[in-house]
Structures are given as C-alpha cells and as structure tokens.
Design a protein around this motif. Structure first.
Motif, PDB file in Angstrom:
ATOM      1  N   TRP A 204       0.822  -1.220   0.000  1.00  0.00           N
ATOM      2  CA  TRP A 204       0.000   0.000   0.000  1.00  0.00           C
ATOM      3  C   TRP A 204       0.855   1.270   0.000  1.00  0.00           C
ATOM      4  CZ3 TRP A 204      -3.232  -2.790  -1.834  1.00  0.00           C
ATOM      5  CH2 TRP A 204      -3.989  -3.746  -1.176  1.00  0.00           C
ATOM      6  N   ALA A 205       2.111   1.156  -0.455  1.00  0.00           N
ATOM      7  CA  ALA A 205       3.012   2.311  -0.482  1.00  0.00           C
ATOM      8  C   ALA A 205       2.402   3.486  -1.240  1.00  0.00           C
ATOM      9  CB  ALA A 205       4.332   1.901  -1.131  1.00  0.00           C
ATOM     10  N   ALA A 206       1.751   3.196  -2.372  1.00  0.00           N
ATOM     11  CA  ALA A 206       1.278   4.254  -3.265  1.00  0.00           C
ATOM     12  C   ALA A 206       0.130   5.067  -2.682  1.00  0.00           C
ATOM     13  CB  ALA A 206       0.875   3.661  -4.606  1.00  0.00           C
ATOM     14  N   ALA A 207      -0.350   4.699  -1.504  1.00  0.00           N
ATOM     15  CA  ALA A 207      -1.444   5.471  -0.897  1.00  0.00           C
ATOM     16  C   ALA A 207      -0.963   6.811  -0.366  1.00  0.00           C
ATOM     17  CB  ALA A 207      -2.064   4.666   0.252  1.00  0.00           C
ATOM     18  N   LEU A 208       0.354   6.967  -0.190  1.00  0.00           N
ATOM     19  CA  LEU A 208       0.861   8.137   0.529  1.00  0.00           C
ATOM     20  C   LEU A 208       1.539   9.156  -0.372  1.00  0.00           C
ATOM     21  CD1 LEU A 208       2.379   6.234   3.579  1.00  0.00           C
ATOM     22  CD2 LEU A 208       0.301   7.624   3.553  1.00  0.00           C
ATOM     23  N   GLU A 209       1.360  10.437  -0.059  1.00  0.00           N
ATOM     24  CA  GLU A 209       2.138  11.489  -0.731  1.00  0.00           C
ATOM     25  C   GLU A 209       3.596  11.333  -0.297  1.00  0.00           C
ATOM     26  OE1 GLU A 209       1.836  15.548   0.659  1.00  0.00           O
ATOM     27  OE2 GLU A 209       0.631  14.928   2.371  1.00  0.00           O
ATOM     28  N   GLU A 210       4.508  11.992  -1.040  1.00  0.00           N
ATOM     29  CA  GLU A 210       5.934  11.716  -0.857  1.00  0.00           C
ATOM     30  C   GLU A 210       6.429  11.875   0.592  1.00  0.00           C
ATOM     31  OE1 GLU A 210       8.969  14.361  -2.619  1.00  0.00           O
ATOM     32  OE2 GLU A 210       9.725  12.579  -3.635  1.00  0.00           O
ATOM     33  N   SER A 211       6.169  13.024   1.201  1.00  0.00           N
ATOM     34  CA  SER A 211       6.718  13.240   2.552  1.00  0.00           C
ATOM     35  C   SER A 211       6.141  12.215   3.528  1.00  0.00           C
ATOM     36  CB  SER A 211       6.424  14.664   3.026  1.00  0.00           C
ATOM     37  OG  SER A 211       5.027  14.884   3.019  1.00  0.00           O
ATOM     38  N   ALA A 212       4.840  11.937   3.393  1.00  0.00           N
ATOM     39  CA  ALA A 212       4.199  10.960   4.289  1.00  0.00           C
ATOM     40  C   ALA A 212       4.749   9.567   4.033  1.00  0.00           C
ATOM     41  CB  ALA A 212       2.682  10.977   4.087  1.00  0.00           C
ATOM     42  N   TYR A 213       5.059   9.261   2.776  1.00  0.00           N
ATOM     43  CA  TYR A 213       5.593   7.937   2.481  1.00  0.00           C
ATOM     44  C   TYR A 213       6.894   7.693   3.250  1.00  0.00           C
ATOM     45  CZ  TYR A 213       7.428   3.756   0.678  1.00  0.00           C
ATOM     46  OH  TYR A 213       7.959   2.496   0.655  1.00  0.00           O
ATOM     47  N   PHE A 214       7.778   8.679   3.201  1.00  0.00           N
ATOM     48  CA  PHE A 214       9.065   8.474   3.881  1.00  0.00           C
ATOM     49  C   PHE A 214       8.890   8.467   5.399  1.00  0.00           C
ATOM     50  CE2 PHE A 214      10.272   9.191  -0.442  1.00  0.00           C
ATOM     51  CZ  PHE A 214      11.285   8.248  -0.609  1.00  0.00           C
ATOM     52  N   GLU A 215       8.004   9.321   5.892  1.00  0.00           N
ATOM     53  CA  GLU A 215       7.817   9.375   7.348  1.00  0.00           C
ATOM     54  C   GLU A 215       7.108   8.135   7.903  1.00  0.00           C
ATOM     55  OE1 GLU A 215       5.783  12.875   8.839  1.00  0.00           O
ATOM     56  OE2 GLU A 215       5.428  11.913  10.794  1.00  0.00           O
ATOM     57  N   PHE A 216       6.071   7.670   7.212  1.00  0.00           N
ATOM     58  CA  PHE A 216       5.251   6.602   7.791  1.00  0.00           C
ATOM     59  C   PHE A 216       5.572   5.210   7.244  1.00  0.00           C
ATOM     60  CE2 PHE A 216       2.855  10.453   8.585  1.00  0.00           C
ATOM     61  CZ  PHE A 216       2.518  10.290   9.926  1.00  0.00           C
ATOM     62  N   SER A 245       6.927   5.040  -8.219  1.00  0.00           N
ATOM     63  CA  SER A 245       7.919   5.440  -9.225  1.00  0.00           C
ATOM     64  C   SER A 245       8.287   6.918  -9.130  1.00  0.00           C
ATOM     65  CB  SER A 245       7.396   5.114 -10.626  1.00  0.00           C
ATOM     66  OG  SER A 245       6.182   5.781 -10.846  1.00  0.00           O
ATOM     67  N   GLY A 246       7.393   7.742  -8.612  1.00  0.00           N
ATOM     68  CA  GLY A 246       7.674   9.176  -8.492  1.00  0.00           C
ATOM     69  C   GLY A 246       8.658   9.519  -7.385  1.00  0.00           C
ATOM     70  N   TYR A 247       8.934   8.570  -6.509  1.00  0.00           N
ATOM     71  CA  TYR A 247       9.766   8.885  -5.330  1.00  0.00           C
ATOM     72  C   TYR A 247      11.147   8.224  -5.383  1.00  0.00           C
ATOM     73  CZ  TYR A 247       4.945   9.488  -3.451  1.00  0.00           C
ATOM     74  OH  TYR A 247       3.645   9.814  -3.248  1.00  0.00           O
ATOM     75  N   LEU A 248      11.521   7.664  -6.540  1.00  0.00           N
ATOM     76  CA  LEU A 248      12.748   6.857  -6.599  1.00  0.00           C
ATOM     77  C   LEU A 248      14.019   7.648  -6.241  1.00  0.00           C
ATOM     78  CD1 LEU A 248      12.144   4.638  -9.782  1.00  0.00           C
ATOM     79  CD2 LEU A 248      11.697   4.084  -7.377  1.00  0.00           C
ATOM     80  N   ASP A 249      14.001   8.972  -6.515  1.00  0.00           N
ATOM     81  CA  ASP A 249      15.185   9.788  -6.218  1.00  0.00           C
ATOM     82  C   ASP A 249      15.558   9.755  -4.739  1.00  0.00           C
ATOM     83  OD1 ASP A 249      15.987  10.771  -8.661  1.00  0.00           O
ATOM     84  OD2 ASP A 249      14.410  12.299  -8.694  1.00  0.00           O
ATOM     85  N   LYS A 250      14.562   9.558  -3.890  1.00  0.00           N
ATOM     86  CA  LYS A 250      14.825   9.640  -2.442  1.00  0.00           C
ATOM     87  C   LYS A 250      15.013   8.275  -1.798  1.00  0.00           C
ATOM     88  CE  LYS A 250      13.118  14.170  -1.469  1.00  0.00           C
ATOM     89  NZ  LYS A 250      11.805  14.684  -1.859  1.00  0.00           N
ATOM     90  N   PHE A 258      16.077  -4.016  -5.094  1.00  0.00           N
ATOM     91  CA  PHE A 258      14.876  -3.187  -5.138  1.00  0.00           C
ATOM     92  C   PHE A 258      13.860  -3.860  -6.061  1.00  0.00           C
ATOM     93  CE2 PHE A 258      12.129   0.208  -6.650  1.00  0.00           C
ATOM     94  CZ  PHE A 258      11.815   0.861  -5.468  1.00  0.00           C
ATOM     95  N   GLY A 259      12.703  -4.199  -5.535  1.00  0.00           N
ATOM     96  CA  GLY A 259      11.648  -4.843  -6.311  1.00  0.00           C
ATOM     97  C   GLY A 259      10.872  -3.788  -7.078  1.00  0.00           C
ATOM     98  N   VAL A 260      10.845  -3.916  -8.413  1.00  0.00           N
ATOM     99  CA  VAL A 260      10.191  -2.930  -9.269  1.00  0.00           C
ATOM    100  C   VAL A 260       8.796  -3.467  -9.629  1.00  0.00           C
ATOM    101  CG1 VAL A 260      10.407  -1.561 -11.389  1.00  0.00           C
ATOM    102  CG2 VAL A 260      12.474  -2.376 -10.216  1.00  0.00           C
ATOM    103  N   ASP A 261       7.757  -2.699  -9.316  1.00  0.00           N
ATOM    104  CA  ASP A 261       6.404  -3.148  -9.656  1.00  0.00           C
ATOM    105  C   ASP A 261       6.127  -2.844 -11.133  1.00  0.00           C
ATOM    106  OD1 ASP A 261       4.302  -0.699  -9.878  1.00  0.00           O
ATOM    107  OD2 ASP A 261       6.049  -0.191  -8.664  1.00  0.00           O
ATOM    108  N   TRP A 262       5.068  -3.426 -11.682  1.00  0.00           N
ATOM    109  CA  TRP A 262       4.833  -3.337 -13.131  1.00  0.00           C
ATOM    110  C   TRP A 262       4.505  -1.925 -13.607  1.00  0.00           C
ATOM    111  CZ3 TRP A 262       0.184  -1.447 -14.639  1.00  0.00           C
ATOM    112  CH2 TRP A 262      -0.850  -1.516 -13.704  1.00  0.00           C
ATOM    113  N   SER A 263       4.046  -1.059 -12.695  1.00  0.00           N
ATOM    114  CA  SER A 263       3.671   0.294 -13.133  1.00  0.00           C
ATOM    115  C   SER A 263       4.879   1.230 -13.196  1.00  0.00           C
ATOM    116  CB  SER A 263       2.609   0.884 -12.194  1.00  0.00           C
ATOM    117  OG  SER A 263       3.186   1.230 -10.955  1.00  0.00           O
ATOM    118  N   THR A 264       6.007   0.798 -12.673  1.00  0.00           N
ATOM    119  CA  THR A 264       7.219   1.607 -12.725  1.00  0.00           C
ATOM    120  C   THR A 264       8.035   1.220 -13.946  1.00  0.00           C
ATOM    121  OG1 THR A 264       7.300   1.754 -10.306  1.00  0.00           O
ATOM    122  CG2 THR A 264       9.368   2.173 -11.477  1.00  0.00           C
ATOM    123  N   PRO A 265       8.328   2.173 -14.870  1.00  0.00           N
ATOM    124  CA  PRO A 265       9.146   1.793 -16.025  1.00  0.00           C
ATOM    125  C   PRO A 265      10.511   1.264 -15.551  1.00  0.00           C
ATOM    126  CG  PRO A 265       8.210   3.997 -16.305  1.00  0.00           C
ATOM    127  CD  PRO A 265       7.941   3.586 -14.886  1.00  0.00           C
TER     128      PRO A 265
END
Ligand code: CP3
Length: 341
Positions: A204-216, A245-250, A258-265
């Motif tokens: 359920w990683a994709a449920a969170l905006e970037e800052s919340a993803y890293f924090e929670f 995929s939008g957060y890979l830089d961080k 790193f497991g890449v899901d199908w929606s990430t190029p």
C-alpha cells in the motif's frame, strides 16, 4: 545458490526467475492441498502442508527460488487481532485498532513466539529443498500491516488510516513502532531457521504522498533492513514498495535488491537505482494470459537490463488465479532461455 548470487550482483549462468504468489490458486495441486487443510489460514498454520505447497512450483515450473508459503497478515493476527479470510472478499480484521487500549493490548515478544508454525515450516522446507535453490522469507512493511490493522480490510481511499496520520500522527507512529519491533524479531527468527533471503512487501506504499511515504513507511522499512544487514550481511534483503515510481530519487538505505512493480518503467528504476541496487521485476502480470505477450515482455526486459548480472526476473505483482499453468511454465522457460549466458 544462483538466486543469492544474483542478489549480490555476482555472475550467474542465467537471470534467476521466480513469481510473486507462485504458490497459489492457479495451481490445481495447491487447491487440492488447501481443500485438505480446510481453509487458507489453516493451511498457513499447518507446517507439513505449507511446506508442500511451497515446493509445488519448484517441481511444476522449475523456478530458481522458493518463497515461504504464509501471509503477511499472520503478524497482526498473532499480535492479538482476530483475522478472517472472507471468500471472494479477501482479509478482514473484524475489530480494527481504534483506541489507545486497542494499541496497548497488542503484544510484541509473544507474537514472535506464536509464529513458531512459520519457523517450523521453514525448517521443513529447507530440509527438502534442493541445496542450490534459495528459500525467500518475507514480511509486510509496517505501513501496509498497520493500514490493515486500522482499516480492518482492503480499502480504495485509505480514508480511516490517512485521517489518522494527519490528525493523530503520534498514535500512528506508536502502532508502527510496535509492528516494527515484532517484524525485527520475526525476520531474525526466519533467518535463524533457514531462509536464505528476505523480502519486505509494501503493497500500500502508493497510498501516501511523498513526505508521508518516507515518514510513515520507508523509514521503518529502512530501519528493519539496516537491523537485519548489521546482523546477517550474507542474507540479501529485497525491498518492494509498490507504485512509488515518483519517489525513486529519495530511495536509499542498507539493502540489496529493489523490487520494481509493473507500473514503474524498468528503464527509470535502472537509471535511478540500478548502480546501487540489483533490480527485481517487473513483467506486467496480465501478460501471462497470452504467450506472444509473454515472449515480447521477456524480450523487452532482457533488452532493458542488457542481460547483465544486476537483475532478478519476476512479475511486477502477484500471478492471478486464472492464469493457465502452461503459460506460467512458458514464462519461466522464456526467461531461462533468453538470459542464458
Ligand atoms: O507464493 C507466494 O508469493 C508466497 C505466499 C504469499 C501469500 N501472500 C499467499 C496468499 C505472500 C508472499 C503473500 C503476501 C501478501 N498477503 C501481501 C503482499 C503482496 C501483495 O500481493 O501485494 C498482501 C497484501 C497480502 C494480504 C492478502 N492475503 C490478501 C489481500 C489476500 C487476498 C487476495 C487474493 O489474492 O485473494 C490474501 C490471501 C492469500 N495470500 C492467498 C495466497 C495464496 C490466496 C488465498 C487462497 O488460497 O484463497
């Protein structure tokens, strides 16, 4: 073990391949053992039968690694939450966590002890699995587990858990802390009982905006992997945060794959993370409905990864229950043939 070598970027005879949910409902042999066990949770709690279904895809498909048969949700269950699997609807915690008292009632050490049936399953599998095949242990990410514990079931909006992270972050962190502590002990015990690699699923990683993803989420996953790598440097750790995929830089931390899901190029993951981590993935699981689509999908991925030693083949999420077994076999064979070195 070709799988473990590949996790560390060492040369292998071909790119190792396995599938998420490879032990599952698309196999008639699995359905038979599940029927004997009664239901899914009884199967998870029965080491002999869980061992049997773990080994089925090894013989039937010839995959390069086995994944322990269990479920991420046995952890909150053994922390003290009633868990049901409702036919056709998936998992359900009828009494989700709502109050401080609910949170206080969850246990840590005892939960890790109660998961003894998982450790016994691991010992049985390791005793029967070919010496050159790796056994992958796993757990859910604290965020994904806590989401189920708060919401009680799968959700489209994550409204309850997200309301909580913005209105009472302390409570959420207290829950994540408890789950993280159980997971650390649980994964240590999986390793001590014989798994050769571990994977953390953050579905359920994709449920969170970037800052919340890293924090929670990510910070807790990173803490678990650092803890395991410090103790067991020879055991590869695979991280699978689905849909970020939008957060890979961080993305950083002490882990191996790193497991890449199908929606990430895959090209994007390679560009951002390929030098630091071996990549696993990421064929679109529904390509398995059609053999031409399988062949083409494998070709594309082989080309993207330059058929090098920094890749493990997998689907980008679990295999679906109505995929023909013949097509799953074809996928495994295509990978093993196309990546022969
Ligand atoms: O073969 C393997 O991959 C190993 C076993 C495994 C299962 N679940 C067996 C299972 C693993 C690694 C999991 C992880 C898991 N469980 C995740 C993370 C991976 C992902 O899919 O994102 C999640 C979110 C769960 C929770 C869960 N368990 C759900 C949502 C469901 C129902 C959905 C469905 O597919 O029906 C399950 C049930 C489940 N776990 C099954 C299996 C084989 C199907 C149960 C059955 O036999 O009916």
């Amino acid at each position: 073990m070709i799988f473990v070598d590949a996790c560390f970027g060492k040369p292998t005879s071909h790119t190792p391949v396995w599938m998420m949910r490879q032990a599952g409902r698309y196999l008639p042999e699995y359905m038979e053992v599940r029927a004997q066990a009664g239901d899914f949770l009884s199967l998870c709690r029965d080491p002999e039968k869980a061992c049997e279904v773990t080994l089925q895809p090894m013989d039937i498909l010839g995959v390069d690694a086995a994944i322990l048969f269990s479920d991420i949700l046995v952890v909150p269950m053994e922390m003290g939450m009633e868990l049901k699997f409702v036919k056709g609807e998936g998992p359900l915690f009828p009494n989700p966590i709502k109050t401080m008292e609910d949170l206080d009632a969850l246990c840590i050490e005892e939960a890790a002890d109660k998961l003894e049936y998982v450790y016994e399953t691991i010992r049985l599998i390791r005793g029967k699995l070919a010496a050159d095949k790796a056994l992958i242990g796993f757990c859910g990410a604290p965020w994904t587990l806590a989401t189920y514990m708060i919401e009680g079931q799968g959700t489209k909006t994550y409204a309850i858990v997200k309301k909580l992270i913005y209105s009472n972050p302390k409570f959420m962190h207290a829950l994540l802390r408890k789950v993280t502590e159980v997971i650390k002990i649980y994964m240590q015990r999986q390793i001590e009982n014989g798994v050769n690699a571990v994977m953390i699923f953050d579905s359920w990683a994709a449920a969170l905006e970037e800052s919340a993803y890293f924090e929670f989420s990510w910070d807790y996953m990173k803490e678990i992997s650092a803890h395991l790598k410090a103790k067991y440097p020879h055991i590869p750790v695979i991280m699978f945060p689905k849909g970020i995929s939008g957060y890979l830089d961080k993305i950083d931390g002490d882990f191996d794959v790193f497991g890449v899901d199908w929606s990430t190029p895959l090209e994007l993951a390679k560009e951002k993370l390929g030098d630091k981590y071996v990549l696993q993935g990421n064929m679109e699981p529904t390509r398995l409905y059609n053999k031409d689509a399988i062949k083409e999908g494998v070709e594309k991925i082989v080309k993207t990864m330059d058929n090098n030693n920094r890749h493990i083949f997998n689907l980008g999420h679990g295999i679906l229950p109505d995929i023909p077994v013949e097509n799953a076999k074809y996928f495994i064979k295509q990978v093993q043939e196309q990546t022969k070195r």
